[in-house]
Design a protein around this motif. Structure first.
Motif, PDB file in Angstrom:
ATOM      1  N   ALA A   2      40.900  47.331  31.490  1.00 57.80           N
ATOM      2  CA  ALA A   2      41.355  46.108  32.164  1.00 57.80           C
ATOM      3  C   ALA A   2      40.604  45.937  33.479  1.00 57.80           C
ATOM      4  O   ALA A   2      40.145  46.919  34.070  1.00 57.80           O
ATOM      5  CB  ALA A   2      42.856  46.191  32.449  1.00 57.80           C
ATOM      6  N   ILE A   3      40.487  44.688  33.887  1.00 54.08           N
ATOM      7  CA  ILE A   3      39.969  44.412  35.230  1.00 54.08           C
ATOM      8  C   ILE A   3      41.007  43.553  35.948  1.00 54.08           C
ATOM      9  O   ILE A   3      41.407  42.489  35.451  1.00 54.08           O
ATOM     10  CB  ILE A   3      38.616  43.683  35.193  1.00 54.08           C
ATOM     11  CG1 ILE A   3      37.549  44.573  34.542  1.00 54.08           C
ATOM     12  CG2 ILE A   3      38.181  43.304  36.613  1.00 54.08           C
ATOM     13  CD1 ILE A   3      36.206  43.890  34.321  1.00 54.08           C
ATOM     14  N   MET A  21      40.315  35.092  38.233  1.00 54.65           N
ATOM     15  CA  MET A  21      40.879  35.417  36.908  1.00 54.65           C
ATOM     16  C   MET A  21      40.488  34.437  35.799  1.00 54.65           C
ATOM     17  O   MET A  21      40.129  34.877  34.697  1.00 54.65           O
ATOM     18  CB  MET A  21      42.401  35.578  37.014  1.00 54.65           C
ATOM     19  CG  MET A  21      42.786  36.848  37.765  1.00 54.65           C
ATOM     20  SD  MET A  21      44.563  37.000  37.986  1.00 54.65           S
ATOM     21  CE  MET A  21      45.077  37.372  36.323  1.00 54.65           C
ATOM     22  N   PRO A  22      40.533  33.112  36.025  1.00 54.75           N
ATOM     23  CA  PRO A  22      40.150  32.214  34.912  1.00 54.75           C
ATOM     24  C   PRO A  22      38.704  32.437  34.456  1.00 54.75           C
ATOM     25  O   PRO A  22      38.426  32.461  33.252  1.00 54.75           O
ATOM     26  CB  PRO A  22      40.345  30.813  35.502  1.00 54.75           C
ATOM     27  CG  PRO A  22      41.373  31.012  36.569  1.00 54.75           C
ATOM     28  CD  PRO A  22      41.082  32.359  37.161  1.00 54.75           C
ATOM     29  N   ALA A  23      37.797  32.645  35.393  1.00 55.74           N
ATOM     30  CA  ALA A  23      36.389  32.880  35.018  1.00 55.74           C
ATOM     31  C   ALA A  23      36.260  34.205  34.289  1.00 55.74           C
ATOM     32  O   ALA A  23      35.500  34.333  33.319  1.00 55.74           O
ATOM     33  CB  ALA A  23      35.517  32.879  36.274  1.00 55.74           C
ATOM     34  N   LEU A  24      37.018  35.190  34.731  1.00 57.11           N
ATOM     35  CA  LEU A  24      36.969  36.500  34.073  1.00 57.11           C
ATOM     36  C   LEU A  24      37.532  36.393  32.657  1.00 57.11           C
ATOM     37  O   LEU A  24      36.992  36.971  31.712  1.00 57.11           O
ATOM     38  CB  LEU A  24      37.773  37.513  34.905  1.00 57.11           C
ATOM     39  CG  LEU A  24      37.734  38.954  34.431  1.00 57.11           C
ATOM     40  CD1 LEU A  24      36.306  39.509  34.439  1.00 57.11           C
ATOM     41  CD2 LEU A  24      38.620  39.833  35.310  1.00 57.11           C
ATOM     42  N   LEU A  57      42.705  41.197  30.946  1.00 60.75           N
ATOM     43  CA  LEU A  57      42.794  40.556  32.260  1.00 60.75           C
ATOM     44  C   LEU A  57      43.976  41.108  33.048  1.00 60.75           C
ATOM     45  O   LEU A  57      45.095  41.201  32.533  1.00 60.75           O
ATOM     46  CB  LEU A  57      42.975  39.053  32.041  1.00 60.75           C
ATOM     47  CG  LEU A  57      42.987  38.149  33.254  1.00 60.75           C
ATOM     48  CD1 LEU A  57      41.608  38.137  33.930  1.00 60.75           C
ATOM     49  CD2 LEU A  57      43.374  36.724  32.855  1.00 60.75           C
ATOM     50  N   GLY A  58      43.717  41.471  34.296  1.00 65.01           N
ATOM     51  CA  GLY A  58      44.802  41.956  35.149  1.00 65.01           C
ATOM     52  C   GLY A  58      44.813  41.228  36.488  1.00 65.01           C
ATOM     53  O   GLY A  58      43.793  40.687  36.929  1.00 65.01           O
TER      54      GLY A  58
END
Ligand code: PEP
Length: 261
Positions: free
Chosen positions: A43-44, A51-54, A65-66
């Motif tokens: 997780a990152i 976050m949305p781009a990740l 996603l974290g």
């Protein structure tokens, strides 16, 4: 203690680093370098605006996603806060709660950590609950009582099933971002102790099923030794999670560790 009962997790904590426009390049580099064999969850935990781009960049990969924090409130007049429903809506799987930097700079209390953890569990998301002692507490021999207090407080009013869905991260404050890692034996002593606290407060089954991480200057060079310890199920990684090559090497260290089990 047999590791087969729990999931290994390597979670990056990007803290207040990385731009939304940098997420795609990072993920491409990480995907190219990380092992194909799935020996752990990955997780990152990124800043909210990244976050949305990740999420877009990690789509279809094994990188989850974290977030780095969540509000204890559901919705409404809480300027600057982000709710668990908002995080869930964009596909968040993990939330770091009670990081020492939030406790230190934002006055987060054990009660707040507990409230945020319960909210996160209610949404079906995994809280990564951070506990850890200061250098002063360690030098005064207060490490274990302090950790026990923090763990018990964080898990207050949880069912056994909820505790099993938590991840506990042992992060000695003196080792975070300082380059000073706890020795593998120091880290194992506290992680084993945390498992014992969960056993006493809940049950042996819950203790052996709860994932416990070590965090504090874990890097490509020391990960294997730390991850080889019986009660360390993974890592929460700050600085080294910003470098795809180093982060991939830490992920790979879990593969070597499980191959040696
Ligand atoms: C952290 O911030 O959770 C952390 C472990 O940082 P670092 O790896 O940089 O010590």
């Amino acid at each position: 203690m047999n590791k087969k009962y729990r999931k290994a997790l390597i979670a990056g904590n990007w803290k207040m680093n990385m731009l939304p426009s940098e997420a795609k390049g990072f993920v491409e580099a990480l995907k190219a370098e990380m092992p194909k064999q799935k020996s752990c969850d990955v997780a990152i935990c990124a800043p909210f605006v990244v976050m949305p781009a990740l999420m877009k960049a990690t789509g279809g990969s094994r990188i989850a996603l974290g977030a780095q924090d969540v509000s204890a409130h559901d919705k409404g007049a809480y300027t600057g806060e982000v709710s668990i429903a908002q995080l869930k809506d964009i596909g968040t799987k993990y939330v770091i709660i009670g990081h020492s930097e939030r406790r230190q700079y934002h006055g987060e209390t054990d009660e707040l950590v507990n409230a945020k953890s319960l909210k996160t569990l209610d949404a079906g998301i995994t809280p990564i609950i951070c506990v850890g002692e200061s250098l002063d507490q360690r030098e005064r021999g207060l490490t274990l009582p302090h950790i026990e207090y923090q763990v018990r407080a964080a898990l207050t009013a949880m069912s056994e099933e909820q505790v099993r869905r938590c991840v506990i991260a042992y992060e000695p404050i003196w080792a975070i971002g300082t380059g000073k890692t706890a020795t593998a034996d120091q880290a194992e002593e506290v992680c084993e102790y945390i498992r014992g606290v969960i056993r006493k407060a809940f049950s042996a089954r819950t203790a052996r099923s709860t994932t416990i991480l070590y965090g504090g200057s874990m890097n490509a060079g020391n990960a294997m030794e730390l991850l080889g310890k019986a009660d360390i199920d993974g890592g929460l990684i700050g600085g080294a999670s910003l470098k795809p090559t180093d982060f991939a090497k830490i992920i790979a260290a879990t593969a070597q560790e499980s191959a040696h089990e």
